[in-house]
Design a protein around this motif. Sequence first.
Motif, PDB file in Angstrom:
ATOM      1  N   ILE A 121      25.378  53.565  36.923  1.00  0.00           N
ATOM      2  CA  ILE A 121      24.752  52.558  36.055  1.00  0.00           C
ATOM      3  C   ILE A 121      24.823  51.157  36.649  1.00  0.00           C
ATOM      4  CG2 ILE A 121      24.887  51.453  33.793  1.00  0.00           C
ATOM      5  CD1 ILE A 121      25.785  54.157  32.668  1.00  0.00           C
ATOM      6  N   VAL A 122      25.942  50.769  37.199  1.00  0.00           N
ATOM      7  CA  VAL A 122      26.104  49.379  37.639  1.00  0.00           C
ATOM      8  C   VAL A 122      25.634  49.168  39.082  1.00  0.00           C
ATOM      9  CG1 VAL A 122      27.787  47.523  37.968  1.00  0.00           C
ATOM     10  CG2 VAL A 122      27.952  48.996  35.973  1.00  0.00           C
ATOM     11  N   PHE A 123      25.719  50.178  39.913  1.00  0.00           N
ATOM     12  CA  PHE A 123      25.372  49.978  41.320  1.00  0.00           C
ATOM     13  C   PHE A 123      24.023  50.570  41.721  1.00  0.00           C
ATOM     14  CE2 PHE A 123      30.044  49.696  41.304  1.00  0.00           C
ATOM     15  CZ  PHE A 123      30.164  48.417  41.788  1.00  0.00           C
TER      16      PHE A 123
ATOM     17  N   GLY B  81      22.648  43.687  31.776  1.00  0.00           N
ATOM     18  CA  GLY B  81      22.135  44.848  31.055  1.00  0.00           C
ATOM     19  C   GLY B  81      22.790  46.137  31.513  1.00  0.00           C
ATOM     20  N   CYS B  82      23.007  46.269  32.819  1.00  0.00           N
ATOM     21  CA  CYS B  82      23.648  47.479  33.341  1.00  0.00           C
ATOM     22  C   CYS B  82      25.122  47.549  32.941  1.00  0.00           C
ATOM     23  CB  CYS B  82      23.488  47.546  34.853  1.00  0.00           C
ATOM     24  SG  CYS B  82      21.810  47.932  35.376  1.00  0.00           S
ATOM     25  N   VAL B  83      25.825  46.435  32.960  1.00  0.00           N
ATOM     26  CA  VAL B  83      27.229  46.433  32.540  1.00  0.00           C
ATOM     27  C   VAL B  83      27.335  46.778  31.056  1.00  0.00           C
ATOM     28  CG1 VAL B  83      29.231  44.942  32.152  1.00  0.00           C
ATOM     29  CG2 VAL B  83      28.088  44.935  34.367  1.00  0.00           C
ATOM     30  N   LEU B  84      26.451  46.236  30.240  1.00  0.00           N
ATOM     31  CA  LEU B  84      26.473  46.574  28.816  1.00  0.00           C
ATOM     32  C   LEU B  84      26.130  48.042  28.588  1.00  0.00           C
ATOM     33  CD1 LEU B  84      24.893  43.383  27.231  1.00  0.00           C
ATOM     34  CD2 LEU B  84      27.249  44.194  26.995  1.00  0.00           C
ATOM     35  N   THR B  85      25.240  48.582  29.392  1.00  0.00           N
ATOM     36  CA  THR B  85      24.932  50.009  29.304  1.00  0.00           C
ATOM     37  C   THR B  85      26.135  50.848  29.694  1.00  0.00           C
ATOM     38  OG1 THR B  85      22.610  49.560  29.768  1.00  0.00           O
ATOM     39  CG2 THR B  85      23.356  51.813  30.105  1.00  0.00           C
ATOM     40  N   PHE B  86      26.856  50.418  30.720  1.00  0.00           N
ATOM     41  CA  PHE B  86      28.083  51.121  31.107  1.00  0.00           C
ATOM     42  C   PHE B  86      29.110  51.081  29.977  1.00  0.00           C
ATOM     43  CE2 PHE B  86      32.403  50.667  32.951  1.00  0.00           C
ATOM     44  CZ  PHE B  86      32.572  51.980  33.367  1.00  0.00           C
TER      45      PHE B  86
END
Length: 161
Positions: free
Chosen positions: A72-74, A38-43
């Motif tokens: 976003i990812v970390f 979800g975070c990678v897609l948000t990035f």
Amino acid sequence: MSVTMDIPATYKGPRKVFARLLDMGAREDRLLIFVLSGCVLTFVAQMPRLAREAHLSGQDLNMLLGGSLLGIVFIAPLILYVLALAAHWIARAAGGKGEAYCARLALFWAFLAASPLMLLNGLVAGFIGAGPALNLVGALWFAVFLWFWVSGMIQGYWVNQ
């Protein structure tokens, strides 16, 4: 079912999909993949907006992307874990019987399942920019995210127990 089949199914019946995910057993590795995906897609969704911002303001795109990646990812997954813990405490105080795993699954799955609308939000931000269309898509994403999250919490804390 695969994640790519569960995401569209969540838009039809979020509690049914969430119940199936709960029946698969408690696995933290699955939750970690959900939140990181979800975070990678948000990035990825932020890339068109950041490219537009860099072009219009003359800033370096790599610096904007690096800051967004870090946030976003970390950092966001850590914040989401804390938010899930707070949701667990609130649900238990309200009489729910579920475990903390249910709160994490509900939040992380809602975040991942609502990601197609986040991608649309990023496209609107990148190609159209600020305005009523972006506000509408952002509000739609937020409403769907809350719908999925609350449905998952109800299923995990009051119905499934």
